[in-house]
Design a protein around this motif. Structure first.
Motif, short mmCIF file in Angstrom:
data_model
loop_
_atom_site.label_atom_id
_atom_site.label_comp_id
_atom_site.label_asym_id
_atom_site.label_seq_id
_atom_site.Cartn_x
_atom_site.Cartn_y
_atom_site.Cartn_z
N TYR A 160 0.83 -1.21 0.00
CA TYR A 160 0.00 0.00 0.00
C TYR A 160 0.86 1.26 0.00
CZ TYR A 160 -0.25 1.08 5.11
OH TYR A 160 -0.01 1.44 6.41
N ASN A 161 2.10 1.18 0.49
CA ASN A 161 3.01 2.31 0.36
C ASN A 161 3.43 2.53 -1.09
OD1 ASN A 161 4.13 3.79 2.95
ND2 ASN A 161 3.69 1.69 3.56
N VAL A 162 3.66 1.45 -1.81
CA VAL A 162 4.00 1.54 -3.23
C VAL A 162 2.83 2.13 -4.00
CG1 VAL A 162 4.53 0.22 -5.33
CG2 VAL A 162 5.71 -0.31 -3.19
N LEU A 163 1.63 1.61 -3.75
CA LEU A 163 0.44 2.12 -4.45
C LEU A 163 0.20 3.59 -4.12
CD1 LEU A 163 -1.89 -0.98 -4.04
CD2 LEU A 163 -1.08 -0.03 -6.21
N SER A 164 0.51 4.00 -2.90
CA SER A 164 0.40 5.42 -2.54
C SER A 164 1.41 6.25 -3.30
CB SER A 164 0.61 5.58 -1.03
OG SER A 164 0.71 6.94 -0.69
N ALA A 165 2.64 5.77 -3.37
CA ALA A 165 3.71 6.52 -4.03
C ALA A 165 3.43 6.71 -5.51
CB ALA A 165 5.05 5.81 -3.84
N ILE A 166 2.76 5.73 -6.14
CA ILE A 166 2.47 5.83 -7.57
C ILE A 166 1.04 6.34 -7.81
CG2 ILE A 166 4.13 4.01 -8.11
CD1 ILE A 166 1.79 2.10 -8.58
N ARG A 167 0.37 6.77 -6.70
CA ARG A 167 -0.96 7.39 -6.74
C ARG A 167 -2.03 6.46 -7.33
NH1 ARG A 167 1.47 9.86 -3.50
NH2 ARG A 167 1.75 12.13 -3.39
N HIS A 168 -2.04 5.21 -6.88
CA HIS A 168 -3.10 4.26 -7.24
C HIS A 168 -3.74 3.71 -5.96
CE1 HIS A 168 -3.01 4.02 -11.61
NE2 HIS A 168 -1.69 4.10 -11.55
N GLN A 169 -4.13 4.66 -5.08
CA GLN A 169 -4.70 4.28 -3.79
C GLN A 169 -6.04 3.57 -3.92
OE1 GLN A 169 -3.59 7.32 -4.82
NE2 GLN A 169 -3.41 8.71 -3.09
N LYS A 170 -6.68 3.69 -5.07
CA LYS A 170 -8.05 3.17 -5.24
C LYS A 170 -8.15 1.68 -4.94
CE LYS A 170 -7.07 2.71 -10.20
NZ LYS A 170 -7.42 3.15 -11.55
N TYR A 171 -7.07 0.92 -5.20
CA TYR A 171 -7.12 -0.52 -4.98
C TYR A 171 -7.08 -0.89 -3.50
CZ TYR A 171 -5.91 -0.77 -9.95
OH TYR A 171 -5.90 -0.63 -11.31
N ILE A 172 -6.48 -0.02 -2.71
CA ILE A 172 -6.25 -0.33 -1.30
C ILE A 172 -7.58 -0.56 -0.56
CG2 ILE A 172 -5.36 0.59 0.88
CD1 ILE A 172 -3.20 2.02 -0.81
N LEU A 173 -8.55 0.28 -0.87
CA LEU A 173 -9.85 0.19 -0.20
C LEU A 173 -10.45 -1.20 -0.31
CD1 LEU A 173 -12.25 1.51 1.22
CD2 LEU A 173 -13.09 2.22 -1.02
N TRP A 174 -10.49 -1.73 -1.54
CA TRP A 174 -11.16 -3.02 -1.76
C TRP A 174 -10.40 -4.16 -1.09
CZ3 TRP A 174 -15.66 -1.61 -2.89
CH2 TRP A 174 -15.88 -0.51 -3.70
N ALA A 175 -9.09 -4.12 -1.14
CA ALA A 175 -8.29 -5.19 -0.51
C ALA A 175 -8.52 -5.23 0.99
CB ALA A 175 -6.81 -4.99 -0.82
N TYR A 176 -8.51 -4.05 1.61
CA TYR A 176 -8.65 -4.02 3.06
C TYR A 176 -10.09 -4.27 3.52
CZ TYR A 176 -3.84 -2.85 4.01
OH TYR A 176 -2.47 -2.91 4.13
N VAL A 177 -11.05 -3.85 2.72
CA VAL A 177 -12.44 -4.17 3.06
C VAL A 177 -12.65 -5.68 3.05
CG1 VAL A 177 -14.82 -4.06 2.22
CG2 VAL A 177 -13.46 -1.98 2.35
N ALA A 178 -12.10 -6.35 2.03
CA ALA A 178 -12.23 -7.81 1.94
C ALA A 178 -11.60 -8.48 3.16
CB ALA A 178 -11.57 -8.32 0.66
N ALA A 179 -10.38 -8.06 3.51
CA ALA A 179 -9.68 -8.66 4.65
C ALA A 179 -10.38 -8.33 5.97
CB ALA A 179 -8.24 -8.19 4.68
N PHE A 180 -10.89 -7.11 6.07
CA PHE A 180 -11.59 -6.68 7.28
C PHE A 180 -12.84 -7.54 7.51
CE2 PHE A 180 -14.90 -3.83 9.09
CZ PHE A 180 -14.31 -3.54 10.31
N LEU A 181 -13.60 -7.76 6.46
CA LEU A 181 -14.81 -8.58 6.58
C LEU A 181 -14.47 -10.02 6.93
CD1 LEU A 181 -16.87 -7.20 3.54
CD2 LEU A 181 -17.22 -6.73 5.98
N ILE A 182 -13.39 -10.54 6.34
CA ILE A 182 -12.94 -11.89 6.67
C ILE A 182 -12.57 -11.98 8.14
CG2 ILE A 182 -11.06 -13.55 6.31
CD1 ILE A 182 -11.13 -12.72 3.33
N SER A 183 -11.84 -10.96 8.63
CA SER A 183 -11.43 -10.93 10.03
C SER A 183 -12.63 -10.93 10.97
CB SER A 183 -10.55 -9.70 10.29
OG SER A 183 -10.16 -9.62 11.64
N LEU A 184 -13.65 -10.10 10.63
CA LEU A 184 -14.85 -10.04 11.47
C LEU A 184 -15.57 -11.38 11.52
CD1 LEU A 184 -16.47 -6.60 10.51
CD2 LEU A 184 -15.27 -7.19 12.63
N VAL A 185 -15.58 -12.09 10.38
CA VAL A 185 -16.32 -13.35 10.30
C VAL A 185 -15.60 -14.48 11.02
CG1 VAL A 185 -17.12 -15.15 8.71
CG2 VAL A 185 -17.53 -12.74 8.18
#
Length: 413
Positions: free
Chosen positions: A345-370
């Protein structure tokens, strides 16, 4: 104008002080828990552990993952004053929320006070991150590293000495916060004026800044939440002593993140530059080396953990950890996945493609909750270890895949 800076640092100085600052910050958690456990006992350590977990969550809000964005803001889209204003705003809101949360959770006055004071400590760290990013942006990670080292060592030493004198944590935490503020004055503010005017702005652009950082914030917030989700479940269903045991075996995972930060933090500005200048072969080589380093660190730390981890941790903390060897190894692998996710996510931030980070972490967050509740209820400590590791594996796979896709697209252009 701040203090006069007499010379341009060598790369060796930058690496040494950046490493020292990262080490001090990472090992401070270990030392604080060690001090509480050894001096005040496992029950107090359990209260400290859940308080520190909530404090890390608050830190992720106030920091809002602006450090990487600010340090790589090469065109000056936002001013230093606006970064400061955004952090102050988030600090005020966070303290209101955490105070209310202690009441909702039914904590007694003592536990609430410990939680709030730990949150203040981590908020001070998040506020001073604005200075860190300013120094990093101006290629002075040596100043940032020195400041991190001195502030952390001063405040942690004050806390440990306070615990030796007091039977509870309130006064030691007050001392720790006071010393950290003194550290900011002595080691940050004296240099800020050399690079920018120390000021705070509260205007509409702050909300644009927070919106730009929102995908990164979600990533950071969910990273901390995923790390702490097993602790939150243990706080609800188990004893303070079990909370202490889990926190002890989680500690070695920070070693992998620490070693990884040594490597990738100095490269973030260069990664952004190589991408901007479309030097894709160089961009790929840097990333391959960084991910390779994380892989080697994870393998080495896991092997060492299997051989020596449990007896060493039992000896150091004075808590019997016999029977938790496999849990420790699962956590260490999860720590490696966490390091890969953070790098991604630091690499994606540096190259200004933060949009992907949201979906990856939402998926992992939901998995963690379950998975966390059922796994911990059925498998106890092993369930907590698995629920720590799996979400980071998911994040790492998704974000690395996204970086590969964007790299292929750019090479074709």
């Amino acid at each position: 104008m701040g203090a006069v800076i007499s010379h341009k640092p060598s790369q060796r100085e930058i690496y040494i002080w950046n490493a020292a600052g990262s080490a001090a910050t990472s090992f401070s958690t270990l030392v604080l828990l060690l001090g509480v456990t050894r001096i005040l006992g496992a029950v107090e350590a359990g209260i400290f552990s859940i308080g520190f977990a909530l404090a890390q969550q608050v830190w992720s809000v106030v920091n809002c993952e602006m450090v990487t964005f600010q340090a790589t803001d090469r065109k000056g889209k936002y001013s230093f004053a606006q970064y400061n204003g955004a952090r102050i705003l988030l600090f005020a809101a966070s303290m209101i929320v955490i105070t209310a949360l202690t009441q909702v959770r039914g904590y007694d006055a003592y536990k609430s006070a410990v939680v709030i004071l730990l949150c203040v400590y981590k908020c001070l760290d998040a506020l001073s991150a604005s200075f860190f990013a300013l120094f990093q942006k101006n290629e002075r990670l040596d100043i940032a590293g020195k400041s991190m080292t001195y502030k952390t060592c001063l405040s942690v030493a004050g806390f440990i000495l306070g615990c030796c004198v007091c039977s509870q944590m309130i006064m030691p935490l007050v001392i720790m916060n006071g010393l950290y503020i003194i550290g900011i004055i002595l080691f940050d503010l004296r240099y800020v004026g050399y690079y920018d005017k120390l000021s705070i702005k509260m205007n509409k652009k702050i909300f644009h800044l927070l919106l730009d950082c929102f995908p990164l914030f979600i990533g950071s917030f969910m990273t901390v939440y995923i790390c702490n989700q097993p602790k939150y479940v243990l706080d609800a269903v188990s004893t303070p002593k079990m909370q202490t045991i889990f926190n002890i075996i989680v500690m070695p995972a920070f070693v992998i993140n620490l070693l990884s930060m040594f490597m990738f933090r100095p490269f973030l500005t260069r990664i952004a530059l190589e991408w901007e200048e479309k030097r894709m072969n160089s961009f790929i080589k840097i990333n391959v080396k960084l991910y390779g380093f994380i892989l080697l660190c994870t393998a080495g730390c896991t092997f060492a953990g299997w051989l020596l981890g449990i007896p060493v941790l039992s000896l150091v903390y004075g808590v019997d950890l016999t029977g938790y060897r496999m849990e420790l190894c699962v956590i260490l692998i999860g720590g490696g996945m966490n390091a890969a996710a953070v790098l991604s996510y630091n690499v994606l931030s540096a190259i200004r493609h933060q949009k992907y980070i949201l979906w990856a972490y939402v998926a992992a967050f939901l998995i963690s909750l379950v998975i966390s509740g059922p796994l911990i209820e059925k498998m106890a400590m092993m369930g907590a270890s698995i629920s720590y590791a799996i979400p980071f594996l998911v994040i790492a796979i998704i974000l690395i895949f996204c970086i590969i896709i964007e790299t292929i697209k750019r090479k074709k252009k």
